[in-house]
Every structure is written in C-alpha cells, then in structure tokens.
Design an enzyme around this catalytic site. Structure first.
Site, PDB file in Angstrom:
ATOM      1  N   LYS A   1     -10.491  10.965  13.367  1.00 14.39           N
ATOM      2  CA  LYS A   1      -9.292  11.144  13.232  1.00 14.39           C
ATOM      3  C   LYS A   1      -8.978  12.503  14.012  1.00 14.39           C
ATOM      4  O   LYS A   1      -9.291  12.648  14.145  1.00 14.39           O
ATOM      5  CB  LYS A   1      -8.853  11.042  12.257  1.00 14.39           C
ATOM      6  CG  LYS A   1      -7.334  10.559  11.473  1.00 14.39           C
ATOM      7  CD  LYS A   1      -7.348   8.838  10.934  1.00 14.39           C
ATOM      8  CE  LYS A   1      -5.831   8.410  10.574  1.00 14.39           C
ATOM      9  NZ  LYS A   1      -6.058   7.444  10.675  1.00 14.39           N
TER      10      LYS A   1
ATOM     11  N   GLY B   1       6.544  -4.209  -1.915  1.00 10.91           N
ATOM     12  CA  GLY B   1       6.445  -4.171  -0.830  1.00 10.91           C
ATOM     13  C   GLY B   1       6.258  -5.032   0.287  1.00 10.91           C
ATOM     14  O   GLY B   1       5.397  -5.316   0.633  1.00 10.91           O
ATOM     15  N   VAL B   2       7.514  -5.158   0.681  1.00  9.85           N
ATOM     16  CA  VAL B   2       8.084  -6.362   1.350  1.00  9.85           C
ATOM     17  C   VAL B   2       8.218  -5.562   2.833  1.00  9.85           C
ATOM     18  O   VAL B   2       8.975  -6.707   4.023  1.00  9.85           O
ATOM     19  CB  VAL B   2       8.792  -7.517   1.073  1.00  9.85           C
ATOM     20  CG1 VAL B   2       7.525  -8.309   0.421  1.00  9.85           C
ATOM     21  CG2 VAL B   2      10.027  -7.164   0.574  1.00  9.85           C
ATOM     22  N   GLY B   3       7.377  -4.890   3.036  1.00  6.70           N
ATOM     23  CA  GLY B   3       7.989  -4.218   4.370  1.00  6.70           C
ATOM     24  C   GLY B   3       6.903  -5.332   5.885  1.00  6.70           C
ATOM     25  O   GLY B   3       6.348  -6.534   5.518  1.00  6.70           O
TER      26      GLY B   3
ATOM     27  N   VAL C   1       3.661  -5.608   6.445  1.00  6.98           N
ATOM     28  CA  VAL C   1       2.327  -6.230   6.042  1.00  6.98           C
ATOM     29  C   VAL C   1       3.152  -6.969   5.071  1.00  6.98           C
ATOM     30  O   VAL C   1       2.293  -8.218   5.067  1.00  6.98           O
ATOM     31  CB  VAL C   1       0.797  -5.261   5.496  1.00  6.98           C
ATOM     32  CG1 VAL C   1       0.356  -6.747   4.922  1.00  6.98           C
ATOM     33  CG2 VAL C   1       0.572  -4.512   6.375  1.00  6.98           C
TER      34      VAL C   1
HETATM   35  P1  NAD Z   1       6.190  -0.311   5.981  1.00  2.00           P
HETATM   36  O1  NAD Z   1       6.201   0.907   6.008  1.00  2.00           O
HETATM   37  O2  NAD Z   1       6.734  -1.428   7.126  1.00  2.00           O
HETATM   38  O3  NAD Z   1       6.712  -1.436   5.079  1.00  2.00           O
HETATM   39  C1  NAD Z   1       6.173  -0.252   3.685  1.00  2.00           C
HETATM   40  C2  NAD Z   1       8.029  -1.139   2.056  1.00  2.00           C
HETATM   41  O4  NAD Z   1       7.163  -0.401   1.231  1.00  2.00           O
HETATM   42  C3  NAD Z   1       9.019  -1.294   2.636  1.00  2.00           C
HETATM   43  O5  NAD Z   1       9.537  -2.400   2.847  1.00  2.00           O
HETATM   44  C4  NAD Z   1       9.261   0.242   1.785  1.00  2.00           C
HETATM   45  O6  NAD Z   1      10.560  -0.187   1.623  1.00  2.00           O
HETATM   46  C5  NAD Z   1       8.993  -0.401   0.904  1.00  2.00           C
HETATM   47  N1  NAD Z   1       8.257   0.800  -0.114  1.00  2.00           N
HETATM   48  C6  NAD Z   1       8.776   1.682  -0.375  1.00  2.00           C
HETATM   49  N2  NAD Z   1       8.030   2.763  -1.370  1.00  2.00           N
HETATM   50  C7  NAD Z   1       8.524   1.602  -2.610  1.00  2.00           C
HETATM   51  C8  NAD Z   1       8.170   1.484  -3.688  1.00  2.00           C
HETATM   52  N3  NAD Z   1       9.177   2.474  -4.453  1.00  2.00           N
HETATM   53  N4  NAD Z   1       8.769   0.077  -4.266  1.00  2.00           N
HETATM   54  C9  NAD Z   1       8.715  -0.660  -3.465  1.00  2.00           C
HETATM   55  N5  NAD Z   1       8.812  -0.702  -2.328  1.00  2.00           N
HETATM   56  C10 NAD Z   1       8.384   0.244  -1.820  1.00  2.00           C
HETATM   57  O7  NAD Z   1       5.164  -0.045   5.646  1.00  2.00           O
HETATM   58  P2  NAD Z   1       3.488  -1.006   6.118  1.00  2.00           P
HETATM   59  O8  NAD Z   1       3.089  -0.795   7.995  1.00  2.00           O
HETATM   60  O9  NAD Z   1       4.394  -2.953   5.925  1.00  2.00           O
HETATM   61  O10 NAD Z   1       1.955  -0.861   4.836  1.00  2.00           O
HETATM   62  C11 NAD Z   1       2.252  -0.915   3.659  1.00  2.00           C
HETATM   63  C12 NAD Z   1       0.950  -0.337   2.793  1.00  2.00           C
HETATM   64  O11 NAD Z   1       0.085  -0.610   3.828  1.00  2.00           O
HETATM   65  C13 NAD Z   1       1.213   0.794   3.521  1.00  2.00           C
HETATM   66  O12 NAD Z   1       0.308   1.579   2.172  1.00  2.00           O
HETATM   67  C14 NAD Z   1       0.171   1.329   4.326  1.00  2.00           C
HETATM   68  O13 NAD Z   1      -0.696   2.656   4.946  1.00  2.00           O
HETATM   69  C15 NAD Z   1      -0.841   0.607   4.136  1.00  2.00           C
HETATM   70  N6  NAD Z   1      -1.477  -0.306   5.481  1.00  2.00           N
HETATM   71  C16 NAD Z   1      -0.774  -0.828   6.458  1.00  2.00           C
HETATM   72  C17 NAD Z   1      -1.516  -1.856   7.560  1.00  2.00           C
HETATM   73  C18 NAD Z   1      -1.196  -2.326   8.620  1.00  2.00           C
HETATM   74  O14 NAD Z   1      -1.505  -2.661   9.512  1.00  2.00           O
HETATM   75  N7  NAD Z   1       0.151  -1.763   8.688  1.00  2.00           N
HETATM   76  C19 NAD Z   1      -3.192  -1.241   8.309  1.00  2.00           C
HETATM   77  C20 NAD Z   1      -3.916  -0.137   6.845  1.00  2.00           C
HETATM   78  C21 NAD Z   1      -3.229  -0.446   5.380  1.00  2.00           C
END
Ligand code: NAD
Length: 366
Positions: free
Chosen positions: A80, A180-182, A184
């Site tokens: 990293k 969390g519906v971001g 992923v």
């Molecule tokens: P993202 O930021 O696109 O989505 C996260 C979502 O969670 C957002 O919509 C945000 O508004 C919401 N959120 C934040 N705080 C919240 C709360 N208290 N209650 C409800 N919703 C809340 O992130 P992502 O890329 O979708 O990743 C989500 C998680 O998965 C993170 O922890 C990330 O580290 C992990 N992750 C992601 C990937 C990837 O490929 N994107 C890979 C491995 C791990």
C-alpha cells in the site's frame, strides 16, 4: 517512534520514503509480504496529522492487503502507499508523475492502484511513468470502476453463507437490509432484487436513495439509525466501517452479516465473539469485498471482463471454505479467514524454496 521496530513488528519487508521537492511529493510505500507475488495495493492520499500517523496507516493497510490477496487466491502480495497531503488542494500531474517514478523504481515489487483520495485520472498520470499501475479506465484497456465487481462478490458471499446455514442458497423471499446504496450498495440491490429478495435500504444521501427507489419501487426505505432493528435475514453493511459493536449487535435481527464495508467489526475479537454468541454468521469483510481487487488484478494479464467475472464469482466457494473451517476448528470466521490466508502463504512459500531453473512466464494475479 522507533521506525525499524515498527516495521519489524508485523514483518514488513520494505518501506520506501519518497520525496520530490519540485512537486511537493511526500509519500510512503510499504511492502508487507511478497511470498505470493508482487505487492498490490492502492495509493491513499490523505492530510495526515503527522508523519508517524501516515507510517502507521500504511503499515496497517499494506498488511491487510497481504491477507486479502492471499485469501482471494491471487498470486499477489500485500502493499500500500500513502501520499501525504490534501487531495482537494495538492493534486497535480507533476506530483503523480513524480510518484509514478518511485513506483517504477521498485521494478514491479509494488503495483499501485487508486484508493481513498485518488482517482482513475490520477492513476493515468502515474501510468505515464510506470508499468506497475492497475485500476485504469476501460478506455485505456483497464478494468474501470470496481464497484459492480465488488457487489457481485458480496452477492456470491451472501449466497454462500445461506448455503452454509440452510443447505440452500436461494434468495427468493429472503429479507435483506442494505446499509448504504452508493457505488457498491446499489449494484448489490440490483442483484438481490433480481433474485426475488425483499429489500430494506437506508442511506444518508437522498439522491442515492432516490436512484434506487426509482429503479426498485418495491424496496422499503428506513431511517439510517433504524437499519439495525429491521426484521431481516441478512444485514449487508455497505457504507462505513465499525458499524458492528456493543451498541448495534444486540439490536440485529439478521442471522447473517455480509456486506462490502471495510473493517465492519469495531473490535475484531470482542465483536466477532458477540456475533457468534448470538448465533449470527459473520462473513469476514476482507474476503467478501475482494471482488474489486480480483477484478483489478486481472488487468495484470490483459483485462478480460468475462474471466474477471468468473474469478469474482469464485468468492462463493472461498466464503464457504472459510465458514466450514471456522466450524471445524471452533474459531470465529475472521480468524478462519486469517488462518486460510496464512496457510496459503506458508504453503506456497515452501514450494518456492526449490530451484527449478526456468522462470515462470505467467503473470501475477492469475
Ligand atoms: P460510496 O461512498 O459510493 O457509498 C457509500 C454509501 O453509504 C453512500 O451512498 C453514503 O451516502 C452512504 N452512507 C454513509 N454513511 C451512512 C450512514 N451512516 N448510514 C447509511 N448510509 C451511509 O462507497 P462504495 O464504493 O459503495 O463503498 C462502500 C463500502 O464498501 C466502503 O466501506 C468501502 O470501503 C467498501 N469497499 C468498496 C469497494 C468498491 O469497489 N467500491 C471495494 C471494497 C470495499
């Protein structure tokens, strides 16, 4: 701080401090273990409060990557990097190209990618100076956004946990809450809804919620704090870390926790035990969320989406193996995942001790 003691504590192989006066670059690259292959891990850019804080972070994150790659069955080690600075203020082509030159100088021992605070565009600057970068855009032959693959891995992990629990992985009629519906979470909702799961979602971002409910009007929305009380079979944390602790575990009504968020347990041992004591199956975060990593690793052998998808789907069997191992050995699932990773590293390390004369032509990540 005694730097060498800190590096030796968790057996890191190499730590490189990078400085370029003209661009203002200050970065640390940590290579934890390269037994399985070159150390792959993203570059985080963050305004650390001190150099010490940055070093501790990069040592912790690089070690995590060793376990993650090993458990995912990749021929990659753990590494990293961190760039010290505010990503909103300090980014420039010059800075990332200076950084890329340091990565190239490691001659492939470390392969970088995007991470918190860095983007695909930044990695394209890095790519001007080094061959050892992944996670570039699809337009340049890369794998693009990893989130759909991460979601696919989580979906497969949920099915594996169901199979382990009930002897059937069918999702039809199962109730699943997604926190969390971001990037992923929304892809995970698509996959689960397609299989007939009944979904409860929450998010603090109303736009992200609206995007999901427009597509899936049948999905139930609850307030963020109410997600822990939802009467569901499976809870999928896909937002921030450390959501599982003494304040939330007693409220859970799910019998499976399986989501993408990193570092879901506020305290591994205490909260892993609390979940087990309540009969809740915890699917270790770093194994179930490895889809993005597996996807990016496929760039190392000329990216092919079909092959990458197949490999990500392999998370199903890895999760099954982890849960069965935990059951057989009477350990917690996250301990079983660590054991599986360490056994693979030790086993492959032993066969590599024998000189075979010709180098292997297959690339890392295969
Ligand atoms: P993202 O930021 O696109 O989505 C996260 C979502 O969670 C957002 O919509 C945000 O508004 C919401 N959120 C934040 N705080 C919240 C709360 N208290 N209650 C409800 N919703 C809340 O992130 P992502 O890329 O979708 O990743 C989500 C998680 O998965 C993170 O922890 C990330 O580290 C992990 N992750 C992601 C990937 C990837 O490929 N994107 C890979 C491995 C791990």
């Amino acid at each position: 701080m005694r730097i060498f003691d800190e590096i030796a504590l968790k057996s890191h192989e190499q730590v490189v401090f990078c400085h370029d006066a003209s661009s203002g670059l200050r970065a640390i690259i940590a290579i934890h273990d390269t037994t399985l292959g070159p150390a792959l891990g993203g570059t985080r850019m963050y305004p650390y409060g001190s150099d010490e804080e940055a070093l501790i972070d990069v040592l912790r994150l690089s070690r995590g990557m060793t376990y993650k790659s090993a458990a995912a069955g990749l021929n990659l080690g753990g590494g990293k990097a961190v760039i010290l600075g505010d990503p909103k203020k300090m980014k420039s082509e010059q800075l990332f190209r200076a950084y890329g030159r340091f990565v190239q100088g490691l001659a492939g021992r470390y392969i970088t990618a995007e991470d918190v605070g860095t983007t695909v565009r930044d990695m394209e600057w890095v790519r001007h100076e080094t061959d050892y970068v992944t996670g570039i855009s699809r337009a340049l032959g890369g794998s693009g956004d990893p989130s759909p693959m991460t979601a696919l891995g989580v979906y497969e992990g949920i099915k594996a946990a169901l199979l382990f629990q009930n002897g059937s992985s069918t999702l039809a009629g199962k109730r699943v809450s997604v926190q969390g519906v971001g990037a992923v979470g929304r892809h995970l909702v698509d996959l689960l809804a397609h299989d007939g799961a009944r979904l409860v979602v929450c998010d603090v971002d109303s736009d992200n919620l609206a995007a999901v409910t427009r597509k899936h009007p049948e999905v139930e929305v609850v307030a963020p704090e109410a997600i822990y009380d939802a009467p569901v079979d499976i809870y999928a944390p896909c937002a921030m870390g450390a959501t599982l602790g003494p304040a939330t575990i007693p409220r859970l009504r799910a019998s499976i926790v399986a989501g993408s968020a990193n570092n879901q347990l506020a305290d591994d041992s205490r909260d892993g035990s609390s979940l087990a004591a309540r009969g809740i199956i915890y699917v270790p975060d770093y194994v179930i969320n490895a889809g993005g990593l597996i996807n990016v690793a496929n760039e190392l052998e000329s990216y092919n989406r079909e092959r990458a998808t197949q490999r990500v789907a392999g998370i199903h069997d890895i999760i099954l193996e982890v849960l069965r191992l935990a059951q057989a050995e009477g350990t917690l699932p996250h301990e079983a995942a660590d054991a599986l990773a360490l056994r693979r590293i030790a086993g492959i390390g032993r066969i590599k001790g024998q000189y075979i004369g010709v180098p292997v032509s297959r690339r890392a990540g295969t």
